[in-house]
Motif scaffolding. Structure first.
Motif, mmCIF file in Angstrom:
data_model
loop_
_atom_site.group_PDB
_atom_site.id
_atom_site.type_symbol
_atom_site.label_atom_id
_atom_site.label_comp_id
_atom_site.label_asym_id
_atom_site.label_seq_id
_atom_site.Cartn_x
_atom_site.Cartn_y
_atom_site.Cartn_z
ATOM 1 N N LEU A 169 1.384 -4.042 14.493
ATOM 2 C CA LEU A 169 2.432 -3.748 13.533
ATOM 3 C C LEU A 169 1.847 -2.871 12.437
ATOM 4 C CD1 LEU A 169 5.178 -4.170 12.063
ATOM 5 C CD2 LEU A 169 4.210 -6.292 11.107
ATOM 6 N N ILE A 170 2.395 -1.675 12.302
ATOM 7 C CA ILE A 170 2.054 -0.801 11.173
ATOM 8 C C ILE A 170 3.253 -0.806 10.251
ATOM 9 C CG2 ILE A 170 1.568 1.569 10.439
ATOM 10 C CD1 ILE A 170 -0.766 0.254 11.904
ATOM 11 N N ILE A 171 3.033 -1.119 8.997
ATOM 12 C CA ILE A 171 4.157 -1.270 8.075
ATOM 13 C C ILE A 171 3.920 -0.475 6.796
ATOM 14 C CG2 ILE A 171 3.252 -3.397 7.017
ATOM 15 C CD1 ILE A 171 6.251 -4.406 7.182
ATOM 16 N N ASN A 172 4.948 0.226 6.339
ATOM 17 C CA ASN A 172 4.878 1.019 5.122
ATOM 18 C C ASN A 172 5.594 0.317 3.986
ATOM 19 O OD1 ASN A 172 3.532 3.146 6.362
ATOM 20 N ND2 ASN A 172 5.406 4.256 6.862
ATOM 21 N N GLY A 173 5.064 0.495 2.785
ATOM 22 C CA GLY A 173 5.739 0.017 1.593
ATOM 23 C C GLY A 173 6.475 1.175 0.927
ATOM 24 N N GLY A 174 6.323 1.269 -0.397
ATOM 25 C CA GLY A 174 6.924 2.377 -1.129
ATOM 26 C C GLY A 174 6.115 3.653 -0.956
ATOM 27 N N GLU A 175 6.480 4.680 -1.714
ATOM 28 C CA GLU A 175 5.878 6.006 -1.528
ATOM 29 C C GLU A 175 4.365 5.986 -1.679
ATOM 30 O OE1 GLU A 175 6.487 10.624 -3.064
ATOM 31 O OE2 GLU A 175 7.555 8.982 -4.043
ATOM 32 N N ASN A 176 3.842 5.107 -2.523
ATOM 33 C CA ASN A 176 2.398 5.031 -2.740
ATOM 34 C C ASN A 176 1.724 3.986 -1.859
ATOM 35 O OD1 ASN A 176 2.377 7.057 -4.770
ATOM 36 N ND2 ASN A 176 3.131 5.565 -6.257
ATOM 37 N N GLN A 177 2.469 3.454 -0.896
ATOM 38 C CA GLN A 177 1.911 2.466 0.037
ATOM 39 C C GLN A 177 2.248 2.855 1.477
ATOM 40 O OE1 GLN A 177 3.595 -1.219 -1.554
ATOM 41 N NE2 GLN A 177 1.581 -1.786 -2.309
ATOM 42 N N ILE A 178 2.078 4.132 1.768
ATOM 43 C CA ILE A 178 2.335 4.644 3.111
ATOM 44 C C ILE A 178 1.037 4.639 3.907
ATOM 45 C CG2 ILE A 178 3.171 6.580 4.483
ATOM 46 C CD1 ILE A 178 5.337 5.299 2.761
ATOM 47 N N ASP A 179 1.050 3.989 5.051
ATOM 48 C CA ASP A 179 -0.116 3.957 5.925
ATOM 49 C C ASP A 179 -0.137 5.242 6.758
ATOM 50 O OD1 ASP A 179 -2.118 3.457 7.762
ATOM 51 O OD2 ASP A 179 -1.401 1.462 8.332
ATOM 52 N N LYS A 180 -1.155 6.083 6.534
ATOM 53 C CA LYS A 180 -1.231 7.355 7.256
ATOM 54 C C LYS A 180 -1.328 7.154 8.773
ATOM 55 C CE LYS A 180 -1.266 10.142 3.647
ATOM 56 N NZ LYS A 180 -2.481 10.873 3.248
ATOM 57 N N THR A 181 -1.695 5.947 9.193
ATOM 58 C CA THR A 181 -1.739 5.661 10.627
ATOM 59 C C THR A 181 -0.351 5.786 11.247
ATOM 60 O OG1 THR A 181 -3.599 4.184 10.246
ATOM 61 C CG2 THR A 181 -2.475 3.964 12.354
ATOM 62 N N PHE A 182 0.677 5.580 10.443
ATOM 63 C CA PHE A 182 2.063 5.782 10.909
ATOM 64 C C PHE A 182 2.224 7.199 11.459
ATOM 65 C CE2 PHE A 182 6.519 6.752 10.650
ATOM 66 C CZ PHE A 182 7.199 5.562 10.826
#
Length: 358
Positions: free
Chosen positions: A17-30
């Motif tokens: 599971l790859i999960i993103n938060g707000g704009e400053n919590q984006i996982d580049k693995t996405f």
């Protein structure tokens, strides 16, 4: 497939599971997995298996998600998102999580949504996968490097006495965007005169005058991949001290770069440059590591450092950036992006390294 590679260094897990938060919590693995060219994908997630990827996102990013070619599941509310996550993972017990990119708040939310699972940290396996670039990634980094190199040539004629560091930084960013970048890899550093002795200086209102060092550290983003390069010039005629510092740094970079190839330890590459600088009266004035990895993040991973045991592998991209920094005098840094090859290297950034007197 990149979705296979992220499981190469873990055991007992084949679902992530790859999960993103707000704009400053984006996982580049996405973006590593999906290759999405557009979109921010706040609050989105990925269900990943070695042969399967599903994008879970809102209507806001639906078009960008579908352009990737992967399966897309759309939610309209956070409750819908939670139900989708619950259902898609219901038959999976061990779930990989990129702990290095998940905040405590995000992790607590995951535990609430799917509390009956065993979560396994796969951040190191993801990092190992991302270190070695595939052909499409190299192509994007190469273009980002070209944009940066071309942009410096466009900017040099615009450097004039009395302009501020902020004004020159703006010219650099404008040139990169005009040449095809989607943005800057990081906040562009422009340092005049003695300000160049601070490696991570923020440009201000200092005005350019004769005899100043002009240090520009900048990078372009192309299709989410970064470049990172630095050049140092002198406005007017260089003093003997400025020439001496520059030539030492230039030699340190050359001698270290020609030793870059597969299976060489990054610590040994750093030592070559550091020994050259420390053999001069500027001993101890090289105050950072020689280089780092470049990719989706401008600092993608550690690489060439005296304190890091790191074996270079073919298709890694690293920087080589020695510097000398003398407080109240100024600093010189020369930085290039380098593709590691089996029997050598390819320098991706191509701006001249001859000392330019503007």
């Amino acid at each position: 497939m990149k979705s296979e590679r992220i499981f190469d260094y873990v055991r007992d897990v084949d679902t992530a599971l790859i999960i993103n938060g707000g704009e400053n919590q984006i996982d580049k693995t996405f973006f590593y997995i999906t290759g999405a060219k557009s979109g921010i994908f706040e609050g989105s997630a990925l269900f990943i298996r070695p042969d399967e990827v599903k994008i879970i996102t809102s209507e806001l990013e639906e078009q960008a998600a579908r352009e990737t070619g992967y399966d897309v599941i759309i939610f309209k509310t956070r409750d819908e998102f939670n139900e989708i996550i619950k259902k898609i993972f219901e038959n999976h017990t061990n779930i990989g999580i990129n702990y290095s990119a998940v905040s405590l708040e995000q992790y607590k939310n995951i535990l609430k949504i799917i509390p009956d699972k065993e979560f396994i940290d796969i951040s190191q396996s993801i990092l190992e996968a991302r270190k070695i670039k595939e052909d499409d990634e190299i192509s994007k980094i190469r273009e980002a490097a070209k944009i940066a190199s071309d942009s410096l040539e466009d900017v040099i004629p615009k450097i004039r006495e009395g302009m501020t560091e902020i004004e020159l930084a703006a010219e650099v960013v404008y040139a990169m965007m005009k040449n095809g970048a989607s943005g800057e890899s990081f906040s562009t550093i422009v340092a005049f005169g003695k300000n160049s002795s601070m490696p991570h200086y923020f440009p201000g209102k200092t005005k350019l005058k004769k005899g100043d060092f002009v240090l520009i550290d900048y990078g372009a983003v192309y299709q989410r991949y970064c470049s990172d390069t630095t050049r140092t010039m002198v406005f007017g005629r260089a003093s003997e001290e400025q020439k001496e510092i520059y030539e030492i740094v230039k030699r340190a970079q050359h001698e270290s770069m020609i030793k870059i190839k597969e299976n060489v330890n990054g610590r040994d590459i750093d030592k070559i440059a550091r020994d050259i600088i420390d053999s001069t009266k500027y001993k101890g004035r090289f105050i950072h590591s020689l280089g780092h990895g470049v990719g989706l993040d401008v600092h993608d991973h550690a690489a060439l450092s005296p304190s890091y045991d790191f074996v270079l592998k073919s298709n890694m991209v690293v920087t080589d950036e020695p510097g000398i920094y003398v407080p109240d005098v100024g600093g010189v840094r020369i930085e290039d992006d380098v593709l590691v090859k089996k029997d050598g290297y390819e320098q991706l950034t191509t701006s001249t390294k001859d000392l330019i007197e503007l």
